[in-house]
Design an enzyme around this catalytic site. Structure first.
Site, PDB file in Angstrom:
ATOM      1  N   GLY A  74       0.814  -1.203   0.000  1.00 21.02           N
ATOM      2  CA  GLY A  74       0.000   0.000   0.000  1.00 21.02           C
ATOM      3  C   GLY A  74       0.847   1.253   0.000  1.00 21.02           C
ATOM      4  O   GLY A  74       1.871   1.324   0.682  1.00 21.02           O
ATOM      5  N   THR A  96       4.194   2.580   5.631  1.00 24.17           N
ATOM      6  CA  THR A  96       2.799   2.174   5.783  1.00 24.17           C
ATOM      7  C   THR A  96       2.092   3.169   6.689  1.00 24.17           C
ATOM      8  O   THR A  96       2.675   3.626   7.683  1.00 24.17           O
ATOM      9  CB  THR A  96       2.653   0.759   6.380  1.00 24.17           C
ATOM     10  OG1 THR A  96       1.288   0.525   6.728  1.00 24.17           O
ATOM     11  CG2 THR A  96       3.511   0.581   7.622  1.00 24.17           C
ATOM     12  N   ASP A  99       2.139  -0.094  12.180  1.00 25.24           N
ATOM     13  CA  ASP A  99       2.079  -1.381  12.884  1.00 25.24           C
ATOM     14  C   ASP A  99       3.350  -2.218  12.728  1.00 25.24           C
ATOM     15  O   ASP A  99       3.321  -3.425  12.965  1.00 25.24           O
ATOM     16  CB  ASP A  99       0.873  -2.182  12.392  1.00 25.24           C
ATOM     17  CG  ASP A  99       0.902  -2.449  10.892  1.00 25.24           C
ATOM     18  OD1 ASP A  99       1.725  -1.833  10.191  1.00 25.24           O
ATOM     19  OD2 ASP A  99       0.096  -3.267  10.422  1.00 25.24           O
ATOM     20  N   ASP A 126      -0.301   2.501   8.636  1.00 24.78           N
ATOM     21  CA  ASP A 126      -0.886   1.833   9.809  1.00 24.78           C
ATOM     22  C   ASP A 126      -0.035   1.916  11.068  1.00 24.78           C
ATOM     23  O   ASP A 126      -0.528   1.648  12.168  1.00 24.78           O
ATOM     24  CB  ASP A 126      -1.164   0.363   9.487  1.00 24.78           C
ATOM     25  CG  ASP A 126      -2.288   0.198   8.476  1.00 24.78           C
ATOM     26  OD1 ASP A 126      -3.238   1.001   8.515  1.00 24.78           O
ATOM     27  OD2 ASP A 126      -2.214  -0.720   7.640  1.00 24.78           O
ATOM     28  N   ASP A 172       4.748  -5.096   6.082  1.00 25.51           N
ATOM     29  CA  ASP A 172       4.956  -6.510   6.402  1.00 25.51           C
ATOM     30  C   ASP A 172       5.141  -7.381   5.162  1.00 25.51           C
ATOM     31  O   ASP A 172       6.066  -8.195   5.091  1.00 25.51           O
ATOM     32  CB  ASP A 172       3.760  -7.043   7.207  1.00 25.51           C
ATOM     33  CG  ASP A 172       3.842  -6.662   8.678  1.00 25.51           C
ATOM     34  OD1 ASP A 172       4.895  -6.144   9.084  1.00 25.51           O
ATOM     35  OD2 ASP A 172       2.862  -6.893   9.400  1.00 25.51           O
ATOM     36  N   ARG A 217      -6.994  -2.289   9.688  1.00 22.55           N
ATOM     37  CA  ARG A 217      -7.580  -3.627   9.683  1.00 22.55           C
ATOM     38  C   ARG A 217      -7.069  -4.468  10.854  1.00 22.55           C
ATOM     39  O   ARG A 217      -7.829  -5.231  11.458  1.00 22.55           O
ATOM     40  CB  ARG A 217      -7.256  -4.325   8.355  1.00 22.55           C
ATOM     41  CG  ARG A 217      -7.972  -5.649   8.162  1.00 22.55           C
ATOM     42  CD  ARG A 217      -7.759  -6.228   6.769  1.00 22.55           C
ATOM     43  NE  ARG A 217      -6.353  -6.469   6.477  1.00 22.55           N
ATOM     44  CZ  ARG A 217      -5.656  -5.780   5.567  1.00 22.55           C
ATOM     45  NH1 ARG A 217      -6.220  -4.810   4.895  1.00 22.55           N
ATOM     46  NH2 ARG A 217      -4.388  -6.072   5.349  1.00 22.55           N
ATOM     47  N   ARG A 233       0.805  -5.402  -6.451  1.00 29.43           N
ATOM     48  CA  ARG A 233       0.840  -6.713  -5.815  1.00 29.43           C
ATOM     49  C   ARG A 233       1.412  -7.704  -6.831  1.00 29.43           C
ATOM     50  O   ARG A 233       1.115  -7.618  -8.022  1.00 29.43           O
ATOM     51  CB  ARG A 233      -0.559  -7.164  -5.415  1.00 29.43           C
ATOM     52  CG  ARG A 233      -1.349  -6.129  -4.629  1.00 29.43           C
ATOM     53  CD  ARG A 233      -0.841  -5.948  -3.219  1.00 29.43           C
ATOM     54  NE  ARG A 233      -1.632  -4.963  -2.477  1.00 29.43           N
ATOM     55  CZ  ARG A 233      -1.358  -4.565  -1.243  1.00 29.43           C
ATOM     56  NH1 ARG A 233      -0.301  -5.057  -0.610  1.00 29.43           N
ATOM     57  NH2 ARG A 233      -2.123  -3.677  -0.639  1.00 29.43           N
TER      58      ARG A 233
END
Length: 324
Positions: free
Chosen positions: A11, A126, A130, A128, A103, A172, A72
């Site tokens: 992303g 990213t 995370d 996120d 990730d 998510r 992707r």
């Protein structure tokens, strides 16, 4: 090492261009040839690889998205696809890679390094936030500020019409965006994947808040255990049973991925890009260059992928204390 390449994968996030710029210019400063791989691992397989120069990254530090594009790649998940990618890199004489992503990007890079020995250093790109091994990821600060700006605008209309708004933000598997945008916007409730949501407690609090507040904002991370913002709104609405009260849902979606990166993201991305090139030259392979406590750190891909990054507990307490 004389030739390296940089690519973005997964992303997109605001600040990726600033990171590419730092990689390219640091590499040139260090006397290296540097190449850009377009469309991530897919471009590596299709040999979409081009030499980059100082001017190749002019006037991009302020732009969102990624000039190298992202895609992707199903084929890279196969040994045959990875072999094809390796042969293309070898044909160009590329001896090291900088992988900007999250990730999935690091998982691919780890396998690629183990199979073919191509040195790879990652940069955490990213929204996120995370990824273990860095306090903040590239794009997170911009995404939070984008969400915050939207929530502030929704607050105006919520107050004007005495409405309860459920606002869904990205996340998510992680609630970092929800937590920081919730605190910054003064949301009454924040729902995240990391903690179980007690809808009965939410309903009780909303009923109590109605004595002092006519409108409320509830920020929901898309991965909350009770479902999407719309699902949660309907559950709460059914429990409150007040036909006079208006309930609304807004899903912010991909606007959180776009836009000009904030100053913090531009600086973070630039530091990580520079550190990635320096790491390659220093022999730090199969790891990510991140920033912790204002210092550059290199974390093995296995830890970045395998270790969970927890929410800041003080942030969760703030939400509870400030929502009354």
């Amino acid at each position: 090492m004389k030739k390296i390449a940089v690519f973005t994968s997964g992303g997109d996030s605001p600040g990726m261009n600033a990171c590419v710029r730092a990689v390219v210019r640091t590499a040139i400063f260090k006397g290296l040839e540097v190449y850009g791989i377009y469309r991530g691992y897919e471009g590596m397989i299709e040999n979409d690889i081009k030499r980059m120069y100082t001017y190749s990254v002019s006037n991009i530090v302020q732009r969102g998205g990624t000039i190298l594009k992202s895609a992707r790649s199903t084929e890279f998940r196969t040994p045959e696809g990875r072999k094809k990618a390796y042969e293309n890199l070898k044909a160009h004489g590329i001896e090291g890679l900088v992988a900007i992503g999250g990730d999935g990007t690091f998982t691919g890079a780890k396998i690629f390094y183990e199979e073919f020995g191509i040195p790879v250093v990652g940069c955490p790109g990213t929204i996120d936030n995370d990824i273990y091994g860095t306090d903040y990821t590239i794009g997170f600060d911009t995404a939070v500020n984008t969400a915050l700006d939207a929530i502030d605008k929704i607050r105006d209309t919520a107050a004007a019409h005495d409405r309860i708004f459920f606002i869904e933000v990205m996340g998510r598997d992680a609630g970092f965006i929800a937590v920081e945008s919730g605190i910054g916007s003064g949301a009454e409730f924040v729902m995240v994947p990391e903690t179980a949501t007690d809808l009965d407690a939410v309903v009780k609090s909303l009923k109590n808040l109605r004595k002092t507040k006519t409108s409320s904002i509830i920020v929901v991370a898309e991965g909350d255990d009770e479902g999407s913002a719309e699902v949660i709104m309907n559950k709460v609405k059914d429990k409150i049973k007040d036909k006079k009260k208006e309930f609304k849902v807004t899903t912010l979606g991909h606007i959180q991925r776009g836009g000009n990166p904030t100053a913090r993201d531009r600086v973070l991305a630039s530091r990580c890009g520079m550190a990635a090139v320096e790491g390659l030259l220093e022999g730090k392979f199969a790891c990510m260059a991140g920033i912790m406590n204002q210092e550059v750190v290199y974390t093995p891909f296995g830890d970045c992928i395998g270790k969970e990054k927890p929410l800041i507990q003080d942030h969760l307490k703030l939400i509870e204390y400030l929502s009354i």
